[in-house]
Design a protein around this motif. Structure first.
Motif, PDB file in Angstrom:
ATOM      1  N   LYS A   1       0.915  -1.186   0.094  1.00  0.00           N
ATOM      2  CA  LYS A   1      -0.231  -0.152   0.037  1.00  0.00           C
ATOM      3  C   LYS A   1       0.887   1.195  -0.148  1.00  0.00           C
ATOM      4  O   LYS A   1       2.013   1.217   0.382  1.00  0.00           O
ATOM      5  CB  LYS A   1      -0.684  -0.128   1.194  1.00  0.00           C
ATOM      6  CG  LYS A   1      -2.235  -0.839   1.127  1.00  0.00           C
ATOM      7  CD  LYS A   1      -3.104  -0.718   2.268  1.00  0.00           C
ATOM      8  CE  LYS A   1      -4.314  -1.413   2.412  1.00  0.00           C
ATOM      9  NZ  LYS A   1      -5.120  -1.294   3.470  1.00  0.00           N
TER      10      LYS A   1
ATOM     11  N   GLU B   1      -3.522   3.983   1.847  1.00  0.00           N
ATOM     12  CA  GLU B   1      -4.784   3.757   1.138  1.00  0.00           C
ATOM     13  C   GLU B   1      -5.887   2.725   1.561  1.00  0.00           C
ATOM     14  O   GLU B   1      -5.320   1.932   2.480  1.00  0.00           O
ATOM     15  CB  GLU B   1      -4.443   3.080  -0.145  1.00  0.00           C
ATOM     16  CG  GLU B   1      -3.058   3.816  -1.126  1.00  0.00           C
ATOM     17  CD  GLU B   1      -2.772   3.382  -2.204  1.00  0.00           C
ATOM     18  OE1 GLU B   1      -3.244   3.789  -3.347  1.00  0.00           O
ATOM     19  OE2 GLU B   1      -2.180   2.103  -2.196  1.00  0.00           O
ATOM     20  N   PHE B   2      -6.837   2.673   1.032  1.00  0.00           N
ATOM     21  CA  PHE B   2      -7.993   1.880   1.450  1.00  0.00           C
ATOM     22  C   PHE B   2      -8.056   1.539   3.022  1.00  0.00           C
ATOM     23  O   PHE B   2      -7.739   0.335   3.431  1.00  0.00           O
ATOM     24  CB  PHE B   2      -7.888   0.642   0.856  1.00  0.00           C
ATOM     25  CG  PHE B   2      -7.485   0.639  -0.586  1.00  0.00           C
ATOM     26  CD1 PHE B   2      -8.183   1.267  -1.522  1.00  0.00           C
ATOM     27  CD2 PHE B   2      -6.208   0.149  -1.066  1.00  0.00           C
ATOM     28  CE1 PHE B   2      -7.567   1.534  -2.774  1.00  0.00           C
ATOM     29  CE2 PHE B   2      -5.738   0.341  -2.455  1.00  0.00           C
ATOM     30  CZ  PHE B   2      -6.518   0.826  -3.509  1.00  0.00           C
TER      31      PHE B   2
ATOM     32  N   GLY C   1      -9.049  -2.135   4.417  1.00  0.00           N
ATOM     33  CA  GLY C   1      -9.325  -2.222   2.995  1.00  0.00           C
ATOM     34  C   GLY C   1      -8.348  -3.455   2.367  1.00  0.00           C
ATOM     35  O   GLY C   1      -7.039  -3.350   3.155  1.00  0.00           O
ATOM     36  N   PRO C   2      -8.301  -3.724   1.260  1.00  0.00           N
ATOM     37  CA  PRO C   2      -7.455  -4.848   0.481  1.00  0.00           C
ATOM     38  C   PRO C   2      -6.009  -4.234   0.243  1.00  0.00           C
ATOM     39  O   PRO C   2      -5.967  -2.793  -0.050  1.00  0.00           O
ATOM     40  CB  PRO C   2      -7.992  -5.256  -0.615  1.00  0.00           C
ATOM     41  CG  PRO C   2      -8.916  -4.086  -1.111  1.00  0.00           C
ATOM     42  CD  PRO C   2      -9.358  -3.495   0.296  1.00  0.00           C
ATOM     43  N   ASN C   3      -5.056  -4.853   0.413  1.00  0.00           N
ATOM     44  CA  ASN C   3      -3.598  -4.602  -0.264  1.00  0.00           C
ATOM     45  C   ASN C   3      -3.778  -4.552  -1.785  1.00  0.00           C
ATOM     46  O   ASN C   3      -4.343  -5.256  -2.347  1.00  0.00           O
ATOM     47  CB  ASN C   3      -2.680  -5.439   0.561  1.00  0.00           C
ATOM     48  CG  ASN C   3      -2.487  -5.386   1.877  1.00  0.00           C
ATOM     49  OD1 ASN C   3      -2.778  -4.404   2.468  1.00  0.00           O
ATOM     50  ND2 ASN C   3      -2.106  -6.608   2.567  1.00  0.00           N
ATOM     51  N   ARG C   4      -2.695  -3.934  -2.250  1.00  0.00           N
ATOM     52  CA  ARG C   4      -2.607  -3.882  -3.775  1.00  0.00           C
ATOM     53  C   ARG C   4      -1.765  -5.299  -3.861  1.00  0.00           C
ATOM     54  O   ARG C   4      -1.088  -5.702  -3.219  1.00  0.00           O
ATOM     55  CB  ARG C   4      -1.648  -2.791  -4.359  1.00  0.00           C
ATOM     56  CG  ARG C   4      -2.520  -1.633  -3.983  1.00  0.00           C
ATOM     57  CD  ARG C   4      -1.783  -0.482  -5.044  1.00  0.00           C
ATOM     58  NE  ARG C   4      -2.495   0.775  -4.745  1.00  0.00           N
ATOM     59  CZ  ARG C   4      -3.324   1.202  -5.774  1.00  0.00           C
ATOM     60  NH1 ARG C   4      -3.783   0.602  -6.650  1.00  0.00           N
ATOM     61  NH2 ARG C   4      -3.970   2.412  -5.647  1.00  0.00           N
TER      62      ARG C   4
ATOM     63  N   ASN D   1      -5.157   5.482  -3.614  1.00  0.00           N
ATOM     64  CA  ASN D   1      -6.630   5.308  -3.166  1.00  0.00           C
ATOM     65  C   ASN D   1      -7.454   4.956  -4.222  1.00  0.00           C
ATOM     66  O   ASN D   1      -8.785   4.725  -4.037  1.00  0.00           O
ATOM     67  CB  ASN D   1      -7.294   6.203  -2.046  1.00  0.00           C
ATOM     68  CG  ASN D   1      -8.110   5.627  -0.992  1.00  0.00           C
ATOM     69  OD1 ASN D   1      -7.799   4.436  -0.527  1.00  0.00           O
ATOM     70  ND2 ASN D   1      -9.145   6.154  -0.726  1.00  0.00           N
TER      71      ASN D   1
END
Length: 233
Positions: free
Chosen positions: A193, A204-205, A209-212, A228
Motif C-alpha cells: 500500500k 490507502e483503503f 481495505g485490501p492490499n494491492r 486510493n
C-alpha cells in the motif's frame, strides 16, 4: 578487342585508379562524445552515504557524486566516438561482484548510462502514483507531506522512520510521485500500500481495505496508480 571496347576499358581503369588514390577519410575533429554514467546504489545493502563510489574505465578511476541525495551517483566523461569501453563501479575501491565487465560503445547520439550497482539487467519495479486529486481535496500537502510504499517486500515498515529507502519523489514536479525498486525476482507475489507520512491511518483503503497485489515480471515493471484509486480517469 574493338576500338570502342578498348575506349570503355580505359575509362573504367581510370575511374578505378582515381577512387583508389583518394585519401582515406580523416577522423573528425569532434570525434569525442560526452557520456553520462549513472549508478543507482539503492539496491546495495552494504552502501552508506559516507562511502566512496568510483567508476573504473579504460585503466582510469574517477570519483562519482550524488548531488541530489537520491542514491544515484553520476559522472560525465568525454570518450572516443565508436570505441568500446569496459568498466565497473566500486565502493571504497572494492569492485562490484560481476562475472564480466560492463561494456559500452560510444554512439553519435545521446549517451546516458543508467546502471544498478552489482546488477546487470535487473528486475525493476517502477511505481508512479498520481497525487493530484489528494492535493485538490486537501488530503496531501506537497510542501510538507511525504509518500512512501510499505509491503511484504520491505517488511511492512511500521512508521515513517523505518521506510527511508521507500519514499516516492515528485521528480518532474507534476504531482506524480515515483520510485524504482530492485532486488525482487520474477514470479514473486508482492502485497503493498502507499501511505502518507508513513502513517497507517493515512494509508490507502483505510479501515482494513485490501492490499494491492502484483506478480513481478522479469525486466522492467511499470505500475501506475492514483492514490486510493481516487481521481483517476
Amino acid at each position: 578487342m574493338t576500338k570502342y571496347m578498348l575506349y570503355i576499358y580505359m575509362i573504367l581503369i581510370t575511374f578505378l585508379c582515381f577512387n583508389c588514390s583518394e585519401a582515406p577519410l580523416e577522423i573528425p575533429l569532434d570525434s569525442n562524445r560526452n557520456v553520462i554514467f549513472n549508478v543507482n546504489m539503492s539496491n546495495y545493502n552494504f552502501y552508506s552515504p559516507n562511502d566512496s563510489i568510483k567508476l573504473h574505465i579504460d585503466n582510469n578511476v574517477y570519483d562519482m557524486s550524488n548531488s541530489d541525495d537520491d542514491n544515484i551517483f553520476s559522472l560525465t566523461l568525454n570518450l572516443i566516438l565508436g570505441k568500446e569501453y569496459l568498466y565497473k563501479y566500486s565502493v571504497n575501491d572494492s569492485l562490484e561482484n560481476l562475472v564480466n565487465y560492463r561494456s559500452l560503445i560510444v554512439s553519435d547520439t545521446e549517451n546516458i548510462v543508467s546502471d544498478f550497482y552489482s546488477e546487470i539487467n535487473p528486475t525493476i519495479l517502477a511505481f508512479y502514483v498520481d497525487m493530484s486529486y489528494q492535493i485538490e481535496i486537501g488530503n496531501f500537502n506537497i510542501e510538507t507531506d511525504s509518500l512512501d510504499i510499505a509491503g511484504n517486500f520491505n517488511g511492512w515498515p511500521s512508521s515513517y522512520n523505518n521506510s527511508e529507502n521507500y519514499f516516492l519523489k515528485d521528480v518532474n514536479q507534476d504531482n506524480i510521485f515515483e520510485i524504482e525498486i530492485t532486488g525482487l525476482e520474477a514470479g514473486n507475489e508482492i502485497e503493498y500500500k502507499f501511505r502518507i507520512n508513513g502513517d497507517w491511518d493515512l494509508a490507502e483503503f483505510p479501515g482494513g481495505g485490501p492490499n494491492r497485489l502484483y506478480t513481478v515480471l522479469g525486466g522492467e515493471n511499470i505500475l501506475e496508480f492514483c492514490f486510493n484509486d481516487e481521481g483517476c480517469n
